[in-house]
Design a protein around this motif. Structure first.
Motif, PDB file in Angstrom:
ATOM      1  N   VAL A   1      -0.446 -12.069 -38.800  1.00  0.00           N
ATOM      2  CA  VAL A   1      -1.289 -11.005 -38.260  1.00  0.00           C
ATOM      3  C   VAL A   1      -1.116 -10.987 -36.744  1.00  0.00           C
ATOM      4  CG1 VAL A   1      -3.582  -9.981 -38.155  1.00  0.00           C
ATOM      5  CG2 VAL A   1      -2.953 -11.376 -40.143  1.00  0.00           C
TER       6      VAL A   1
ATOM      7  N   PHE B   1     -15.894  -7.940 -51.189  1.00  0.00           N
ATOM      8  CA  PHE B   1     -16.275  -8.498 -49.888  1.00  0.00           C
ATOM      9  C   PHE B   1     -17.094  -7.479 -49.091  1.00  0.00           C
ATOM     10  CE2 PHE B   1     -15.609  -8.724 -45.349  1.00  0.00           C
ATOM     11  CZ  PHE B   1     -16.143  -9.969 -45.078  1.00  0.00           C
TER      12      PHE B   1
ATOM     13  N   ALA C   1     -10.768  -7.203 -37.388  1.00  0.00           N
ATOM     14  CA  ALA C   1      -9.302  -7.213 -37.398  1.00  0.00           C
ATOM     15  C   ALA C   1      -8.755  -7.928 -36.156  1.00  0.00           C
ATOM     16  CB  ALA C   1      -8.768  -5.784 -37.488  1.00  0.00           C
TER      17      ALA C   1
ATOM     18  N   TRP D   1      -3.395  -1.946 -39.648  1.00  0.00           N
ATOM     19  CA  TRP D   1      -4.503  -2.101 -40.602  1.00  0.00           C
ATOM     20  C   TRP D   1      -5.626  -1.125 -40.238  1.00  0.00           C
ATOM     21  CZ3 TRP D   1      -9.508  -3.034 -41.806  1.00  0.00           C
ATOM     22  CH2 TRP D   1      -9.820  -3.701 -42.996  1.00  0.00           C
TER      23      TRP D   1
ATOM     24  N   ARG E   1      -8.422 -17.598 -44.462  1.00  0.00           N
ATOM     25  CA  ARG E   1      -7.689 -16.991 -45.580  1.00  0.00           C
ATOM     26  C   ARG E   1      -6.525 -16.132 -45.098  1.00  0.00           C
ATOM     27  NH1 ARG E   1     -10.749 -17.746 -50.563  1.00  0.00           N
ATOM     28  NH2 ARG E   1     -12.981 -17.638 -50.165  1.00  0.00           N
ATOM     29  N   HIS E   2      -6.591 -15.696 -43.844  1.00  0.00           N
ATOM     30  CA  HIS E   2      -5.491 -14.886 -43.303  1.00  0.00           C
ATOM     31  C   HIS E   2      -4.413 -15.726 -42.618  1.00  0.00           C
ATOM     32  CE1 HIS E   2      -8.297 -11.650 -44.171  1.00  0.00           C
ATOM     33  NE2 HIS E   2      -7.293 -10.807 -44.059  1.00  0.00           N
TER      34      HIS E   2
ATOM     35  N   TYR F   1     -18.794 -11.176 -54.530  1.00  0.00           N
ATOM     36  CA  TYR F   1     -17.630 -11.753 -53.836  1.00  0.00           C
ATOM     37  C   TYR F   1     -17.784 -13.271 -53.707  1.00  0.00           C
ATOM     38  CZ  TYR F   1     -14.169 -13.219 -50.517  1.00  0.00           C
ATOM     39  OH  TYR F   1     -13.145 -13.915 -49.928  1.00  0.00           O
TER      40      TYR F   1
ATOM     41  N   MET G   1       3.436  -7.627 -46.901  1.00  0.00           N
ATOM     42  CA  MET G   1       2.598  -8.826 -46.707  1.00  0.00           C
ATOM     43  C   MET G   1       1.700  -9.099 -47.914  1.00  0.00           C
ATOM     44  SD  MET G   1       1.442  -8.210 -42.746  1.00  0.00           S
ATOM     45  CE  MET G   1       0.278  -9.546 -42.762  1.00  0.00           C
ATOM     46  N   TYR G   2       1.341  -8.038 -48.617  1.00  0.00           N
ATOM     47  CA  TYR G   2       0.413  -8.183 -49.737  1.00  0.00           C
ATOM     48  C   TYR G   2       1.162  -8.586 -50.996  1.00  0.00           C
ATOM     49  CZ  TYR G   2      -3.403  -6.276 -46.939  1.00  0.00           C
ATOM     50  OH  TYR G   2      -4.358  -6.094 -45.982  1.00  0.00           O
ATOM     51  N   PRO G   3       0.494  -9.351 -51.892  1.00  0.00           N
ATOM     52  CA  PRO G   3       1.185  -9.835 -53.100  1.00  0.00           C
ATOM     53  C   PRO G   3       1.595  -8.672 -54.002  1.00  0.00           C
ATOM     54  CG  PRO G   3      -1.186 -10.275 -53.206  1.00  0.00           C
ATOM     55  CD  PRO G   3      -0.906  -9.765 -51.835  1.00  0.00           C
TER      56      PRO G   3
ATOM     57  N   ARG H   1     -15.548 -16.159 -55.098  1.00  0.00           N
ATOM     58  CA  ARG H   1     -14.563 -16.671 -54.142  1.00  0.00           C
ATOM     59  C   ARG H   1     -15.116 -17.724 -53.201  1.00  0.00           C
ATOM     60  NH1 ARG H   1      -9.600 -15.890 -55.185  1.00  0.00           N
ATOM     61  NH2 ARG H   1      -8.920 -15.592 -53.030  1.00  0.00           N
TER      62      ARG H   1
ATOM     63  N   TYR I   1     -16.944  -2.396 -36.635  1.00  0.00           N
ATOM     64  CA  TYR I   1     -16.923  -3.629 -37.435  1.00  0.00           C
ATOM     65  C   TYR I   1     -15.479  -3.968 -37.828  1.00  0.00           C
ATOM     66  CZ  TYR I   1     -16.778  -6.601 -41.462  1.00  0.00           C
ATOM     67  OH  TYR I   1     -16.414  -7.599 -42.323  1.00  0.00           O
TER      68      TYR I   1
ATOM     69  N   LEU J   1     -12.777 -15.748 -43.620  1.00  0.00           N
ATOM     70  CA  LEU J   1     -11.703 -14.744 -43.558  1.00  0.00           C
ATOM     71  C   LEU J   1     -10.551 -15.153 -42.660  1.00  0.00           C
ATOM     72  CD1 LEU J   1     -13.151 -11.144 -43.557  1.00  0.00           C
ATOM     73  CD2 LEU J   1     -12.174 -12.489 -45.435  1.00  0.00           C
TER      74      LEU J   1
ATOM     75  N   ALA K   1      -6.141  -7.801 -55.208  1.00  0.00           N
ATOM     76  CA  ALA K   1      -6.363  -7.755 -53.763  1.00  0.00           C
ATOM     77  C   ALA K   1      -7.365  -6.637 -53.437  1.00  0.00           C
ATOM     78  CB  ALA K   1      -5.044  -7.543 -53.023  1.00  0.00           C
TER      79      ALA K   1
ATOM     80  N   PHE L   1      -0.663 -15.330 -43.293  1.00  0.00           N
ATOM     81  CA  PHE L   1      -0.013 -14.037 -43.018  1.00  0.00           C
ATOM     82  C   PHE L   1       0.190 -13.852 -41.522  1.00  0.00           C
ATOM     83  CE2 PHE L   1      -3.030 -13.542 -46.634  1.00  0.00           C
ATOM     84  CZ  PHE L   1      -2.082 -13.612 -47.640  1.00  0.00           C
TER      85      PHE L   1
ATOM     86  N   ARG M   1     -10.779  -7.817 -54.313  1.00  0.00           N
ATOM     87  CA  ARG M   1     -11.345  -8.791 -53.369  1.00  0.00           C
ATOM     88  C   ARG M   1     -11.919  -8.104 -52.136  1.00  0.00           C
ATOM     89  NH1 ARG M   1      -7.254 -12.174 -55.772  1.00  0.00           N
ATOM     90  NH2 ARG M   1      -5.527 -11.367 -54.529  1.00  0.00           N
TER      91      ARG M   1
END
Ligand code: HEM
Length: 123
Positions: A80, A51, A117, A88, A74-75, A62, A35-37, A66, A112, A71, A44, A78, A47
């Motif tokens: 999720v 954050f 998540a 994760w 930005r997700h 951050y 999933m990650y570039p 940015r 948290y 968040l 990544a 993907f 970032r």
């Protein structure tokens, strides 16, 4: 301990160790790895590190770089789902152990991460 004291307690070094241990796992993970570039792992990692530093009482680099985190938005690109969310959390929990995050801080970070998540689930 107040969550805004976490940065001054574990410092930049603490967040570096945590995020490095996390991304080392992500890279080879069968579910999250793809999933990650692939050619942008270093950025990544940077970032997420910046954050978390900002979120827990450190400098606001951050958002200077940015903008507002947004968040969930930005997700959105993907997938999720609950499996990705649980993976994760598994990798981040292992990373906290490897990075030797002190127990009184891990007990703040763990819920948290779990709540954030869960909030990212979009499929
Ligand atoms: C629930 C499972 C999650 C998955 C599968 C996931 C996946 C991803 C992916 C693929 C990226 C793009 C990598 C990049 O180019 O930066 C990303 C970015 C990011 N993620 Fe997650 N993530 C998850 C949860 C979280 C959580 C819980 C947090 C915060 C505690 C978080 C914080 C971030 C941040 C800060 C970025 C970079 C945003 C930006 O400035 O572009 N993610 N995530």
């Amino acid at each position: 301990m107040d969550e805004m004291q976490i940065y001054q307690t574990i410092g930049e070094d603490g967040f570096n160790r945590l995020v490095a241990a996390f991304y080392r796992r992500v890279k080879t993970d069968d579910l999250l790895g793809k999933m990650y570039p692939p050619n942008d792992f270093e950025n990544a990692e940077q970032r997420l590190r910046l954050f978390l530093i900002q979120r827990f009482g450190g400098p606001t680099t951050y958002s200077n770089e940015r903008g507002h985190p947004r968040l969930r938005m930005r997700h959105a690109p993907f997938d999720v789902d609950v499996l990705a969310r649980n993976r994760w959390i598994k990798l981040m929990t292992e990373a906290m152990t490897e990075a030797e995050i002190p127990a009184e801080i891990a007990m703040i970070l763990k819920p948290y991460f779990e709540n954030t998540a869960t909030f990212m689930i979009n499929r």
